[in-house]
Write a protein that holds these residues in place. Structure first.
Motif, PDB file in Angstrom:
ATOM      1  N   UNK A 259      -1.423  13.685  -8.717  1.00 22.39           N
ATOM      2  CA  UNK A 259      -2.113  14.709  -9.490  1.00 22.39           C
ATOM      3  C   UNK A 259      -1.831  14.514 -10.974  1.00 22.39           C
ATOM      4  N   UNK A 260      -2.873  14.453 -11.772  1.00 23.25           N
ATOM      5  CA  UNK A 260      -2.739  14.353 -13.220  1.00 23.25           C
ATOM      6  C   UNK A 260      -3.394  15.575 -13.855  1.00 23.25           C
ATOM      7  N   UNK A 261      -2.702  16.191 -14.829  1.00 28.95           N
ATOM      8  CA  UNK A 261      -3.224  17.364 -15.516  1.00 28.95           C
ATOM      9  C   UNK A 261      -3.624  17.009 -16.946  1.00 28.95           C
ATOM     10  N   UNK A 262      -4.663  17.679 -17.418  1.00 28.19           N
ATOM     11  CA  UNK A 262      -5.098  17.537 -18.796  1.00 28.19           C
ATOM     12  C   UNK A 262      -5.413  18.932 -19.322  1.00 28.19           C
ATOM     13  N   UNK A 263      -4.472  19.495 -20.110  1.00 26.50           N
ATOM     14  CA  UNK A 263      -4.667  20.831 -20.671  1.00 26.50           C
ATOM     15  C   UNK A 263      -5.264  20.647 -22.057  1.00 26.50           C
ATOM     16  N   UNK A 264      -6.584  20.579 -22.094  1.00 27.98           N
ATOM     17  CA  UNK A 264      -7.256  20.274 -23.352  1.00 27.98           C
ATOM     18  C   UNK A 264      -8.738  20.602 -23.235  1.00 27.98           C
ATOM     19  N   UNK A 265      -9.288  21.187 -24.276  1.00 28.25           N
ATOM     20  CA  UNK A 265     -10.726  21.387 -24.322  1.00 28.25           C
ATOM     21  C   UNK A 265     -11.410  20.090 -24.715  1.00 28.25           C
ATOM     22  N   UNK A 266     -12.457  19.736 -24.017  1.00 31.38           N
ATOM     23  CA  UNK A 266     -13.174  18.498 -24.286  1.00 31.38           C
ATOM     24  C   UNK A 266     -14.597  18.831 -24.713  1.00 31.38           C
ATOM     25  N   UNK A 267     -15.117  18.056 -25.637  1.00 29.54           N
ATOM     26  CA  UNK A 267     -16.469  18.298 -26.124  1.00 29.54           C
ATOM     27  C   UNK A 267     -17.121  16.973 -26.488  1.00 29.54           C
ATOM     28  N   UNK A 268     -18.438  16.933 -26.367  1.00 33.30           N
ATOM     29  CA  UNK A 268     -19.179  15.746 -26.765  1.00 33.30           C
ATOM     30  C   UNK A 268     -18.821  14.514 -25.964  1.00 33.30           C
ATOM     31  N   UNK A 269     -18.658  13.410 -26.659  1.00 34.06           N
ATOM     32  CA  UNK A 269     -18.421  12.130 -25.994  1.00 34.06           C
ATOM     33  C   UNK A 269     -17.125  12.153 -25.159  1.00 34.06           C
ATOM     34  N   UNK A 270     -16.083  12.809 -25.662  1.00 31.51           N
ATOM     35  CA  UNK A 270     -14.812  12.852 -24.941  1.00 31.51           C
ATOM     36  C   UNK A 270     -14.981  13.535 -23.586  1.00 31.51           C
ATOM     37  N   UNK A 271     -15.752  14.623 -23.563  1.00 38.76           N
ATOM     38  CA  UNK A 271     -16.034  15.333 -22.318  1.00 38.76           C
ATOM     39  C   UNK A 271     -16.842  14.441 -21.366  1.00 38.76           C
ATOM     40  N   UNK A 272     -17.841  13.771 -21.908  1.00 44.22           N
ATOM     41  CA  UNK A 272     -18.695  12.931 -21.080  1.00 44.22           C
ATOM     42  C   UNK A 272     -17.915  11.758 -20.477  1.00 44.22           C
ATOM     43  N   UNK A 273     -17.024  11.176 -21.254  1.00 39.67           N
ATOM     44  CA  UNK A 273     -16.227  10.054 -20.743  1.00 39.67           C
ATOM     45  C   UNK A 273     -15.293  10.508 -19.625  1.00 39.67           C
ATOM     46  N   UNK A 274     -14.763  11.725 -19.751  1.00 38.02           N
ATOM     47  CA  UNK A 274     -13.871  12.235 -18.710  1.00 38.02           C
ATOM     48  C   UNK A 274     -14.629  12.438 -17.399  1.00 38.02           C
ATOM     49  N   UNK A 275     -15.824  13.017 -17.472  1.00 37.31           N
ATOM     50  CA  UNK A 275     -16.633  13.209 -16.265  1.00 37.31           C
ATOM     51  C   UNK A 275     -17.045  11.862 -15.678  1.00 37.31           C
ATOM     52  N   UNK A 276     -17.430  10.931 -16.552  1.00 39.31           N
ATOM     53  CA  UNK A 276     -17.867   9.619 -16.089  1.00 39.31           C
ATOM     54  C   UNK A 276     -16.747   8.871 -15.380  1.00 39.31           C
ATOM     55  N   UNK A 277     -15.505   9.185 -15.711  1.00 39.20           N
ATOM     56  CA  UNK A 277     -14.371   8.451 -15.167  1.00 39.20           C
ATOM     57  C   UNK A 277     -13.932   8.866 -13.785  1.00 39.20           C
ATOM     58  N   UNK A 278     -14.530   9.928 -13.223  1.00 35.84           N
ATOM     59  CA  UNK A 278     -14.134  10.348 -11.871  1.00 35.84           C
ATOM     60  C   UNK A 278     -15.269  10.020 -10.893  1.00 35.84           C
ATOM     61  N   UNK A 279     -14.965  10.125  -9.610  1.00 35.82           N
ATOM     62  CA  UNK A 279     -15.946   9.781  -8.580  1.00 35.82           C
ATOM     63  C   UNK A 279     -16.590  11.004  -7.940  1.00 35.82           C
ATOM     64  N   UNK A 280     -15.814  12.070  -7.807  1.00 38.33           N
ATOM     65  CA  UNK A 280     -16.268  13.268  -7.097  1.00 38.33           C
ATOM     66  C   UNK A 280     -15.822  14.494  -7.876  1.00 38.33           C
ATOM     67  N   UNK A 281     -16.689  15.505  -7.985  1.00 38.23           N
ATOM     68  CA  UNK A 281     -16.318  16.752  -8.645  1.00 38.23           C
ATOM     69  C   UNK A 281     -16.036  17.825  -7.602  1.00 38.23           C
TER      70      UNK A 281
END
Length: 380
Positions: A259-281
């Motif tokens: 389990x990895x945690x990321x306590x951070x608000x993401x916006x724009x490209x940073x948010x999109x890259x985070x979503x793109x980096x996973x396989x399942x939501x």
């Protein structure tokens, strides 16, 4: 066509920002000119690269205000709204724009129109409501009905049906919501699934999402997985009490390597890259409001073509129409564990079915299709 957007909700990020971006970029793509009209002192958290015009009167927020003071602030807020409407009416009369869109509205916005000169606007004004729950439905229907003779006042509800709990009004329009897509990722395509399978829990952290309950389910199911799995938990927090609670959870599960945690608000490209980096939501949170308001994270998954595991009260119409993932019984943690285990272990066999469903859903709910529906309403 010159399209104006009246925005008066200040937010540090999130789906409200991306929703405005859909309006701006999709209408520009269709050849329209887009500009914003906002209250004085308004601050954007994203640069939409379009002209911004300021109206007199600052935003009145009663966040954290209680008692009689809150009532006073609410009255002041209503008066401020009437002032903005008056200014917008004069701008419309002067030919400043051909149509106006209010991207996030409520029945209060419509109720105020009846008391303002904006009800006689010479140009179409589209009020977008992001869903109607049972409690506010009578007030919304009443407010919309009282504007039936105002031909240029056009309430639009983002929904999957053609009525509000069996009732309707002639001047209410009903359209699908749009997906959120990877706008800043050139040549994006869903990444090929490799080991380990990465699943993600994303979005604004609120205690109602019962994150700890889900983490316990995940750890129990983990022993039954037939393939290696990683979990990314991202959370943005708006209030100190939520931030403290999220940090407590992070500390509690710090020893879990998967389990990895990321306590951070993401916006724009940073948010999109985070979503793109996973396989399942994973959307394991349950709340009655998800039956009436479209899920921002679900429509992010559809836009990025990521399969989902969600509570069955999360926009059930989507899952009835498209095979985009699996659902579990709302609030039933044992069923969540069963569905999670079966999804992970059977993913290889069902991957093609999910891909087909996601492709169809992403086309039906695409931002371009959404913009065309709004455009059609304006041109009526």
């Amino acid at each position: 066509m010159r399209l104006a957007i009246f925005e008066n909700i200040m937010t540090p990020g999130g789906h409200e920002v991306d929703f405005d971006r859909i309006l701006v970029e999709e209408f520009q793509q269709s050849g329209h000119e887009v500009s914003f009209y906002v209250p004085e002192g308004f601050e954007f958290s994203f640069d939409y690269q379009v002209p911004v015009h300021y109206l007199q009167g600052e935003v009145v927020s009663y966040s954290g205000v209680r008692g009689l003071k809150k009532i006073w602030y609410a009255l002041k807020r209503e008066q401020r709204r009437l002032g903005w409407y008056s200014q917008l009416r004069k701008l419309a009369e002067g030919g400043a724009f051909d149509a106006l869109i209010v991207p996030t509205s409520t029945y209060r916005y419509l109720r105020a129109v009846r008391r303002s000169s904006l009800r006689k606007s010479p140009v179409p004004i589209v009020f977008i409501l992001h869903g109607i729950n049972p409690g506010e439905a009578p007030r919304f229907l009443k407010a919309a009905g009282q504007l039936a003779d105002c031909r240029n006042i056009r309430p639009v509800v983002l929904t999957f049906g053609q009525d509000i709990f069996g009732e309707t009004r002639e001047n209410i329009r009903y359209i699908y919501p749009p997906t959120y897509t990877p706008r800043d990722l050139i040549d994006y395509c869903p990444k090929k699934i490799e080991a380990p399978l990465t699943i993600g829990f994303f979005g604004q952290y609120r205690r109602e999402k019962k994150l700890e309950d889900f983490l316990e389910v995940y750890l129990r199911a983990k022993g039954q997985f037939t393939r290696e799995v990683r979990l990314l938990v991202q959370g943005a927090t708006m209030h100190p009490e939520d931030s403290e609670d999220f940090e407590r959870i992070i500390a509690r599960y710090r020893g879990e390597e998967s389990i990895k945690f990321l306590h951070k608000g993401l916006i724009g490209r940073e948010w999109q890259e985070a979503i793109a980096g996973i396989d399942v939501l994973l959307l394991p949170y349950s709340a009655p409001r998800y039956r009436y308001h479209w899920g921002g994270m679900l429509f992010t998954a559809l836009g990025f073509k990521k399969p989902v595991i969600a509570s069955d009260d999360m926009n059930p119409e989507v899952f009835e129409s498209f095979k985009v993932g699996e659902t579990f019984r709302s609030g039933d943690l044992a069923d969540l564990q069963r569905v999670l285990t079966e999804f992970i272990n059977g993913y290889g066999d069902r991957q093609g079915e999910y891909e087909t469903g996601l492709q169809s859903a992403s086309e039906t709910y695409s931002p371009a299709a959404f913009a065309r529906r709004i455009e059609k309403i304006i041109e009526e």
